[in-house]
Structure formats: structure tokens, C-alpha cells
Design a protein around this motif. Structure first.
Motif, mmCIF file in Angstrom:
data_model
loop_
_atom_site.group_PDB
_atom_site.id
_atom_site.type_symbol
_atom_site.label_atom_id
_atom_site.label_comp_id
_atom_site.label_asym_id
_atom_site.label_seq_id
_atom_site.Cartn_x
_atom_site.Cartn_y
_atom_site.Cartn_z
ATOM 1 N N ARG A 1 27.397 80.747 23.985
ATOM 2 C CA ARG A 1 26.871 80.591 25.344
ATOM 3 C C ARG A 1 26.096 79.284 25.450
ATOM 4 N NH1 ARG A 1 29.557 84.422 25.740
ATOM 5 N NH2 ARG A 1 29.136 86.479 26.637
ATOM 6 N N ASP A 2 26.384 78.512 26.460
ATOM 7 C CA ASP A 2 25.485 77.421 26.778
ATOM 8 C C ASP A 2 24.173 78.029 27.266
ATOM 9 O OD1 ASP A 2 25.427 74.287 27.371
ATOM 10 O OD2 ASP A 2 24.338 75.310 28.980
ATOM 11 N N LEU A 3 23.087 77.323 27.046
ATOM 12 C CA LEU A 3 21.776 77.852 27.421
ATOM 13 C C LEU A 3 21.721 78.305 28.877
ATOM 14 C CD1 LEU A 3 18.786 78.349 26.711
ATOM 15 C CD2 LEU A 3 18.346 75.956 27.316
ATOM 16 N N VAL A 4 22.366 77.560 29.762
ATOM 17 C CA VAL A 4 22.302 77.927 31.179
ATOM 18 C C VAL A 4 22.991 79.269 31.433
ATOM 19 C CG1 VAL A 4 24.429 76.751 31.937
ATOM 20 C CG2 VAL A 4 22.521 77.017 33.530
ATOM 21 N N VAL B 1 22.867 81.844 29.505
ATOM 22 C CA VAL B 1 21.911 82.889 29.143
ATOM 23 C C VAL B 1 20.832 83.009 30.207
ATOM 24 C CG1 VAL B 1 20.235 83.642 27.410
ATOM 25 C CG2 VAL B 1 22.346 82.523 26.684
ATOM 26 N N LEU B 2 20.275 81.885 30.621
ATOM 27 C CA LEU B 2 19.139 81.911 31.554
ATOM 28 C C LEU B 2 19.521 82.425 32.938
ATOM 29 C CD1 LEU B 2 17.162 78.625 30.770
ATOM 30 C CD2 LEU B 2 16.678 80.954 30.043
ATOM 31 N N ARG B 3 20.700 82.066 33.409
ATOM 32 C CA ARG B 3 21.033 82.402 34.795
ATOM 33 C C ARG B 3 21.177 83.910 35.013
ATOM 34 N NH1 ARG B 3 27.356 80.307 35.402
ATOM 35 N NH2 ARG B 3 28.284 81.813 33.964
ATOM 36 N N ASP B 4 21.355 84.669 33.933
ATOM 37 C CA ASP B 4 21.485 86.119 34.059
ATOM 38 C C ASP B 4 20.156 86.846 33.889
ATOM 39 O OD1 ASP B 4 24.216 85.912 34.453
ATOM 40 O OD2 ASP B 4 24.687 86.071 32.317
ATOM 41 N N GLU B 5 19.062 86.092 33.714
ATOM 42 C CA GLU B 5 17.749 86.691 33.489
ATOM 43 C C GLU B 5 16.899 86.653 34.763
ATOM 44 O OE1 GLU B 5 16.939 88.208 30.619
ATOM 45 O OE2 GLU B 5 18.991 87.738 29.990
ATOM 46 N N PRO B 6 15.858 87.493 34.844
ATOM 47 C CA PRO B 6 14.947 87.477 36.002
ATOM 48 C C PRO B 6 14.014 86.269 35.938
ATOM 49 C CG PRO B 6 14.189 89.082 34.381
ATOM 50 C CD PRO B 6 15.504 88.558 33.875
ATOM 51 N N ALA C 1 26.122 74.989 37.537
ATOM 52 C CA ALA C 1 25.257 76.061 37.034
ATOM 53 C C ALA C 1 23.834 75.585 36.792
ATOM 54 C CB ALA C 1 25.843 76.648 35.756
ATOM 55 N N VAL C 2 23.688 74.460 36.113
ATOM 56 C CA VAL C 2 22.339 73.935 35.851
ATOM 57 C C VAL C 2 21.699 73.467 37.152
ATOM 58 C CG1 VAL C 2 21.004 72.173 34.631
ATOM 59 C CG2 VAL C 2 22.918 73.282 33.487
ATOM 60 N N GLU C 3 22.497 72.842 37.997
ATOM 61 C CA GLU C 3 21.958 72.369 39.264
ATOM 62 C C GLU C 3 21.369 73.523 40.082
ATOM 63 O OE1 GLU C 3 25.752 69.808 38.611
ATOM 64 O OE2 GLU C 3 24.881 71.670 37.867
ATOM 65 N N ALA C 4 22.077 74.644 40.120
ATOM 66 C CA ALA C 4 21.596 75.803 40.869
ATOM 67 C C ALA C 4 20.301 76.335 40.271
ATOM 68 C CB ALA C 4 22.670 76.900 40.883
ATOM 69 N N LEU C 5 20.242 76.377 38.955
ATOM 70 C CA LEU C 5 19.036 76.880 38.293
ATOM 71 C C LEU C 5 17.843 75.967 38.577
ATOM 72 C CD1 LEU C 5 18.891 78.412 34.777
ATOM 73 C CD2 LEU C 5 17.320 76.569 35.321
ATOM 74 N N LEU C 6 18.041 74.654 38.451
ATOM 75 C CA LEU C 6 16.941 73.710 38.692
ATOM 76 C C LEU C 6 16.482 73.747 40.143
ATOM 77 C CD1 LEU C 6 18.190 70.647 36.585
ATOM 78 C CD2 LEU C 6 16.326 72.212 36.014
ATOM 79 N N GLY D 1 17.974 51.741 28.569
ATOM 80 C CA GLY D 1 16.613 51.294 28.845
ATOM 81 C C GLY D 1 16.236 51.316 30.314
ATOM 82 N N ARG D 2 16.894 52.166 31.076
ATOM 83 C CA ARG D 2 16.612 52.229 32.515
ATOM 84 C C ARG D 2 15.806 53.493 32.826
ATOM 85 N NH1 ARG D 2 22.492 50.219 34.803
ATOM 86 N NH2 ARG D 2 21.748 51.287 36.694
ATOM 87 N N THR D 3 16.221 54.307 33.756
ATOM 88 C CA THR D 3 15.509 55.539 34.080
ATOM 89 C C THR D 3 15.505 56.474 32.863
ATOM 90 O OG1 THR D 3 16.253 55.337 36.366
ATOM 91 C CG2 THR D 3 15.379 57.483 35.695
ATOM 92 N N PRO D 4 14.349 57.073 32.528
ATOM 93 C CA PRO D 4 14.296 57.977 31.370
ATOM 94 C C PRO D 4 15.277 59.136 31.518
ATOM 95 C CG PRO D 4 12.092 57.478 32.174
ATOM 96 C CD PRO D 4 13.042 56.936 33.187
ATOM 97 N N VAL D 5 15.882 59.545 30.395
ATOM 98 C CA VAL D 5 16.859 60.627 30.381
ATOM 99 C C VAL D 5 16.400 61.676 29.382
ATOM 100 C CG1 VAL D 5 19.292 61.252 30.149
ATOM 101 C CG2 VAL D 5 18.664 58.920 30.846
ATOM 102 N N ARG D 6 16.348 62.938 29.829
ATOM 103 C CA ARG D 6 15.901 64.029 28.965
ATOM 104 C C ARG D 6 16.794 65.247 29.164
ATOM 105 N NH1 ARG D 6 9.592 64.894 29.766
ATOM 106 N NH2 ARG D 6 9.919 66.161 27.898
ATOM 107 N N HIS D 7 16.657 66.210 28.254
ATOM 108 C CA HIS D 7 17.372 67.473 28.425
ATOM 109 C C HIS D 7 16.652 68.286 29.494
ATOM 110 C CE1 HIS D 7 19.194 71.368 27.653
ATOM 111 N NE2 HIS D 7 20.075 70.772 26.850
ATOM 112 N N TRP D 8 17.403 68.960 30.338
ATOM 113 C CA TRP D 8 16.809 69.678 31.471
ATOM 114 C C TRP D 8 15.835 70.775 31.044
ATOM 115 C CZ3 TRP D 8 17.704 74.919 31.923
ATOM 116 C CH2 TRP D 8 18.804 75.443 31.227
ATOM 117 N N ILE D 9 16.061 71.402 29.889
ATOM 118 C CA ILE D 9 15.193 72.506 29.491
ATOM 119 C C ILE D 9 13.784 72.022 29.168
ATOM 120 C CG2 ILE D 9 15.752 72.450 27.025
ATOM 121 C CD1 ILE D 9 15.150 75.573 29.268
#
Length: 405
Positions: free
Chosen positions: A280-283, A285-290, A319-324, A389-397
Motif C-alpha cells: 500500500r502506498d501511504l495515501v 492507508v491514510l485515506r481509509d482512516e478517520p 488521492a494525495v491531492e484530495a487528502l491534502l 535549487g529553486r522552490t523547496p521540495v519535500r515529501h507531503w507526509i
């Protein structure tokens, strides 16, 4: 597409699969419309339809040349064409079959062999890779720009992981490069899941998912890594682990293919199928939780880069977009969000010129809405995009975890 395999090709372990895939293709060319390399180069042989034709020629017994190899090498394996294809052509598996045949027939130049072997001997080994990254940071100013861009600009240290063991448990693939390039990603995932009553069990014996070897002319070695991971996870599965979670969508896409890739292995076929079912991708797992239990009310302005392995490989686009958005983050619009950023595993090192063009185009699209931060779901994309070296990029979690009250 009418296909007649040569006598030699018909003896290949995946001959029937290759012939079936080739016959599925109706040569319509819709795939070229969304192929990143075709859009850059405009060469029919650098699009899916042309590459399928090249593989067909190879499997029918025609000569194999370095030009054939070059056109297949330029493919990102982004699988955008699979999303576009009206006939459901299983392109990525056909490409893997074709590449194996071509690489066995065409010796690579020494430079390519050294680069690929060097990547195979470093990237899948977390401790060695971390040592190299740490050494690179110390001598960063002395390194050429191409190497500097591969080092993280800012990698927040991992926060402590929860110690309480919950009744609900999941396994997690730690990954090979992520612990060095983004050490807090998996820790952030564990902390968020803990808030939802789920413990993350890190299985240290599970190493690289196998994709690096598999896509660098060493398919057998990649499958051996898959078998070792299955062995490492199996005790946890027998104890009732709910899922095998990945925070890197590239690893997740490959693990979800274990069942297919090991289907003919009598010792591992059933176990591989089970592992793929549990992946399972992390999203997912999370999208099925309260999620209201997390109490997150964010407002930060973000652009989300949806990795190819998430949207085309795992079919989890949106999926991630909806969660965020549900958490309150302000997501900017990203033109041509379906296109690849050019990372594609080790592609940024094996095809640097094409990769940079794709990266710059992707960053222009991501930055068009003026986000504060760009977030993504795959360490390869994260490192590649942030290296500009432009806009910072991170993992959404990490942003979700930082917004916990």
C-alpha cells in the motif's frame, strides 16, 4: 499487431506474454501524445509506438543494434502511455522483456557499463549510500555542480518514532536512498499513523525493492532482492500485519508487481502474490482512516507533483491531492500534471540531458501557481526537483506531520 516470434524468441521465459502484449497494440499512436520523450525529441522511435515496433522487430529475429538500445534506454518507464492507451497495452512489461533481449545482444560501451555497475553497487545499499552522501556534504564545495545537485539542500533530521506498540500494525519498507536523502519522511509517516492507532514495524532485513537492479540490465538480481524482501516480511505477515506501507511510490509500484514478476517461480509465486496484495502506498492507508482525529487545519500554499509511479503505475492520481485539500492545504493548479519530471529512478544519471529538460519544464509548471513549497510522494522525484535549487521540495507526509496539533 500481427506478430510472429522467431524460433529463438519463442524460447524466452516470457515469450507468450510478449506476443500477447504485442497483439494488443493497434498502432493508433494515441500514446505518443502523452509521451515525454516523444514530445521533446519528435522521433517516432522515441515514443511508445515506435519502441513497440522496435521490440517487435527484435523478437521476430531482426538485427539488434546500438540504435535500438538507445531508443529503449531513452524511455522513462513513466507508463503515461498506459494511462492514455485505449487498448490497454501492458507497455512496461513489454519494455522490460525487450530491454533484456537487447541488452543481452548489444554490449554497452565501457563508460555506460561502469556507470550502471557503479549505481548498482551503491544505490541499493543504504549504509554505503548514506556514507557517500555524508561525505559529499562535507566536501560539497569541491564537487562539480552535477554532483552537488544530487545532495539534499536541507534534510530535516528524523524525529523520534513512537515507542508504543499498537494492536493494529503495518510493515514499512525503509528504502535505500530515502534514509540518507530525506531521513524524516518515514519517521513522519510513523508518527501520523501512530495518532491513528497504527504501529509501524520497520523490517531492517528488507532492503532495496529491487527496481534499481531490475532496470539496470540486471533483472535476475532485482528479482533476487524481491525474494529476500518477501522472506523478511513473511514473519510479520503471518503475525497479522495489515499492510506493507511504502512512502516512496517508485518502490510501491515495483512491489505491487512482485506477484506478476515471480508468478512462474514455484517457491515464491504465492508469497509474492500475497505481498503485492498487501502493498500500500501511504495515501492508501491514510485515506481509509478517520482523519478528523488528527485535528489538522492547515492553510499553507502547496503545489503537488504526482509521481508517474503513483498516478500511472499505481493509478492513485488525485488521492494525495484530495487528502491534502481535506486537511486545508491550499493546492495550486499544475499544468500538464501527467508529465514526468525526468527523475525515473536512475534516469537522471543515465540520460542527464533529457532529464534536465523534463525537470525544468516540470518545475515551471509546478511554480506557475507560486507555491510556498512543492510536495511529492517519491524520493527520486523529490531529490531530482529539489536539486535544481529553486522552490523547496519535500515529501507531503512531512508537512502533514508538522501540522499536527
Amino acid at each position: 499487431m500481427q506478430t510472429t516470434l522467431s524460433e529463438r524468441a519463442s524460447q524466452l521465459p516470457r515469450a507468450a506474454e510478449a506476443e500477447s502484449i504485442l497483439r494488443t497494440c493497434v498502432h493508433c499512436g494515441f500514446c505518443n501524445a502523452t509521451c515525454p520523450t516523444y514530445q521533446l525529441l519528435g522521433d517516432e522511435l522515441d515514443g511508445p509506438r515506435g519502441r513497440i515496433y522496435l521490440i517487435k522487430q527484435v523478437l521476430e529475429g531482426n538485427d539488434v543494434t546500438q540504435k535500438t538500445q538507445q531508443h529503449l534506454d531513452r524511455c522513462l518507464s513513466c507508463r503515461n502511455c498506459e494511462t492514455t492507451c485505449p487498448s490497454g497495452v501492458d507497455y512496461h512489461n513489454l519494455l522490460d522483456i525487450g530491454r533484456a533481449v537487447v541488452d543481452a545482444a548489444v554490449p554497452r560501451p565501457l563508460g555506460q557499463r561502469l556507470l550502471r555497475e557503479g549505481l548498482r553497487q551503491t544505490v541499493p545499499h543504504p549504509d554505503l549510500f548514506k556514507s557517500l552522501v555524508n561525505g559529499g556534504q562535507v566536501f560539497r564545495a569541491l564537487l562539480p555542480g552535477t554532483l552537488q545537485s544530487k545532495l539534499p539542500r536541507h534534510a530535516p533530521p528524523a524525529k523520534p518514532r513512537p515507542m508504543t506498540l499498537r494492536e493494529r500494525q503495518v510493515l514499512m519498507l525503509e528504502g535505500c536512498v530515502q534514509p540518507a536523502l530525506s531521513p524524516n519522511t518515514n519517521a513522519a509517516a510513523a508518527r501520523v499513523l501512530d495518532r491513528l492507532g497504527i504501529s509501524v514495524i520497520a523490517t531492517r532485513e528488507a532492503g532495496c525493492c529491487g527496481a534499481v537492479d531490475y532496470h539496470l540490465d540486471a533483472q535476475a538480481a532485482g528479482l533476487d532482492r524481491a525474494r529476500r524482501n518477501i522472506d523478511a516480511w513473511w514473519p510479520g505477515i503471518e503475525k497479522g500485519a495489515e499492510a506493507i506501507v511504502q512512502t516512496a511510490s517508485g518502490c510501491g509500484a515495483f512491489i505491487k508487481d512482485y506477484g506478476h514478476l515471480l508468478a512462474s517461480d514455484p517457491a515464491y509465486a504465492d508469497k509474492a502474490k500475497k505481498v503485492s496484495e498487501l502493498a500500500r502506498d501511504l495515501v492508501e492507508v491514510l485515506r481509509d482512516e478517520p482523519l478528523e482525529k488528527l485535528g489538522i487545519h492547515a492553510s499553507q500554499r502547496l503545489a503537488f507533483h504526482c509521481p508517474c509511479t503513483l498516478q500511472h503505475g499505481q493509478k492513485l492520481g488525485g488521492a494525495v491531492e484530495a487528502l491534502l485539500s481535506g486537511f486545508g492545504f491550499n493546492l495550486t493548479s499544475v499544468p500538464d500534471g501527467h508529465l514526468c519530471c525526468g527523475s525515473a529512478g536512475t534516469y537522471s544519471l543515465t540520460q542527464p540531458a533529457l532529464s534536465r529538460q523534463l525537470r525544468d519544464n516540470k518545475l515551471n509548471a509546478l511554480e506557475s501557481g507560486h507555491p510556498e513549497v512543492i510536495v511529492t510522494a517519491n524520493i527520486g522525484c523529490q531529490s531530482h526537483l529539489d536539486g535544481a535549487g529553486r522552490t523547496p521540495v519535500r515529501h507531503w507526509i512531512e508537512l502533514v506531520e508538522a501540522a499536527l496539533p
